[in-house]
Motif scaffolding. Structure first.
Motif, short mmCIF file in Angstrom:
data_model
loop_
_atom_site.label_atom_id
_atom_site.label_comp_id
_atom_site.label_asym_id
_atom_site.label_seq_id
_atom_site.Cartn_x
_atom_site.Cartn_y
_atom_site.Cartn_z
N ALA A 128 10.50 -4.08 4.30
CA ALA A 128 9.07 -3.84 4.45
C ALA A 128 8.88 -2.36 4.83
N ASN A 129 8.98 -2.08 6.11
CA ASN A 129 8.87 -0.69 6.54
C ASN A 129 10.19 0.05 6.45
N LYS A 156 8.55 -5.40 0.04
CA LYS A 156 7.09 -5.41 0.13
C LYS A 156 6.60 -4.01 -0.25
N GLY A 157 6.22 -3.87 -1.51
CA GLY A 157 5.94 -2.55 -2.06
C GLY A 157 4.70 -1.89 -1.48
N ILE A 177 9.67 -6.40 -6.32
CA ILE A 177 8.79 -5.58 -5.48
C ILE A 177 7.41 -6.22 -5.50
N VAL A 178 7.01 -6.73 -4.34
CA VAL A 178 5.70 -7.38 -4.22
C VAL A 178 4.67 -6.29 -3.92
N ASP A 179 3.77 -6.06 -4.86
CA ASP A 179 2.74 -5.04 -4.64
C ASP A 179 1.49 -5.64 -4.03
N ARG A 188 1.60 -10.39 -7.00
CA ARG A 188 1.70 -9.42 -8.09
C ARG A 188 2.95 -8.58 -7.87
N PHE A 189 3.84 -8.54 -8.87
CA PHE A 189 5.07 -7.75 -8.79
C PHE A 189 4.90 -6.42 -9.50
N ARG A 190 5.58 -5.40 -8.99
CA ARG A 190 5.61 -4.11 -9.68
C ARG A 190 6.47 -4.24 -10.93
#
Lengths: 197, 197
Positions: A128-129, A156-157, A177-179, A188-190
């Motif tokens: 995440a971070n 977590k994009g 990558i979860v945008d 929604r994925f990148r």
């Protein structure tokens, strides 16, 4: 979509508080065939990097590191999250804040299990971070080892961990990558390209 | 001697305070080929038991559970050691005292990942007083699941965990049982017969 994105849509659950629950296959119950696919995907991405060691942090990262290290034919090593009475005093340490639990964890790694001639692949189930990955990068730096790449199952994009690492020049491969995600189940994925797709 | 006893003699270190350090291959740095051999040995012992699930406790147990579950072709699941904010409230719990750290840990397991029709193989890297295994047995009992067997890499045979479980009728397979160890490096294993030797 790749295998992991499909599985997240099928079995992941979005909960209040920015939580993506994937504990039916990734970090509580473990789908071994899926873990092997994750290891294989990291191998496809990082196979040219002369990886000598796979590094993660306990606990759920171990389930990612074991099949990945098997595929590369190298040892895995996991950092521990607090000073253990069973560890020697001769440790690399890095303080990492966990936003999930709102505590500071000290990552510890024995100096015997990472060396200046290592090309390290850092892996973990979530980013995440990016604080855990940065703690592991810090430890690699203390050892004089090269961070050859970072393999993450789910990023977590919309948080800045991945962006900061990519801007710093790291080869970061996040399989999903979860945008954006919402508690109605929308995820929604990148868009990304993977070899073999 | 089997492969694990040989490895303990080669790379294990006995330290003051009843500590057998095996962190160069089993619970800090991970020798993946050795973990696969452990999974294979458990499969040889428990293959007739219709195992449906491999259960362990974080963190180092995960490294044992993943190759074991792969060999059986079943899911692994690991109990967590404290109530996690990311876990649902619908949990089995069991309080376990850790003598290593002198704290009470609460083992937690989601009710979704163990069921009344499961034949569970419990695995872990170490057994001394057997409290962790007993906590996992307690959770299986709460779920109405059958404990089909217990697979341990290293048992401290001079503590009473293994004896109590065998007397209670459990099929306990410990790949290396240390009956005596001294800080001069002397380690005496209990004689056992393994299939394939």
């Amino acid at each position: 979509m790749n295998f992991l994105e499909e599985r997240i849509l099928k079995d992941g659950q979005v909960r209040e508080g920015d939580i993506l629950k994937v504990d039916s296959f990734l970090n509580h119950q473990l789908d071994i065939a899926l873990l092997d696919q994750i290891g294989e995907a990291f191998y496809e991405h990082f196979r040219g990097k002369n990886i000598t060691r796979v590094l993660t942090v306990e606990a759920s990262g171990i389930a990612i590191a074991v099949p990945t290290a098997r595929r590369f034919g190298v040892p895995a090593v996991f950092a521990k999250k607090a000073r253990s009475m069973n560890l020697d005093g001769d440790l690399y340490t890095s303080v990492v804040h966990s936003y999930t639990y709102n505590v500071d964890n000290v990552l510890t790694l024995s100096r015997r299990y990472i060396h200046a001639d290592d090309n390290v692949l850092i892996v973990d189930d979530f980013m995440a971070n990016g604080k855990a990955a940065q703690g592991l990068i810090d430890i690699c730096g203390q050892a004089g080892a090269q961070v050859a790449g970072i393999g993450i199952a789910i990023e977590k994009g919309y948080q800045n961990g991945g962006r900061l690492l990519r801007e710093a020049g790291y080869d970061l491969c996040s399989l999903a990558i979860v945008d954006q995600m919402q508690t109605d189940g929308t995820i929604r994925f990148r868009a990304q390209e993977f070899s073999g797709e």
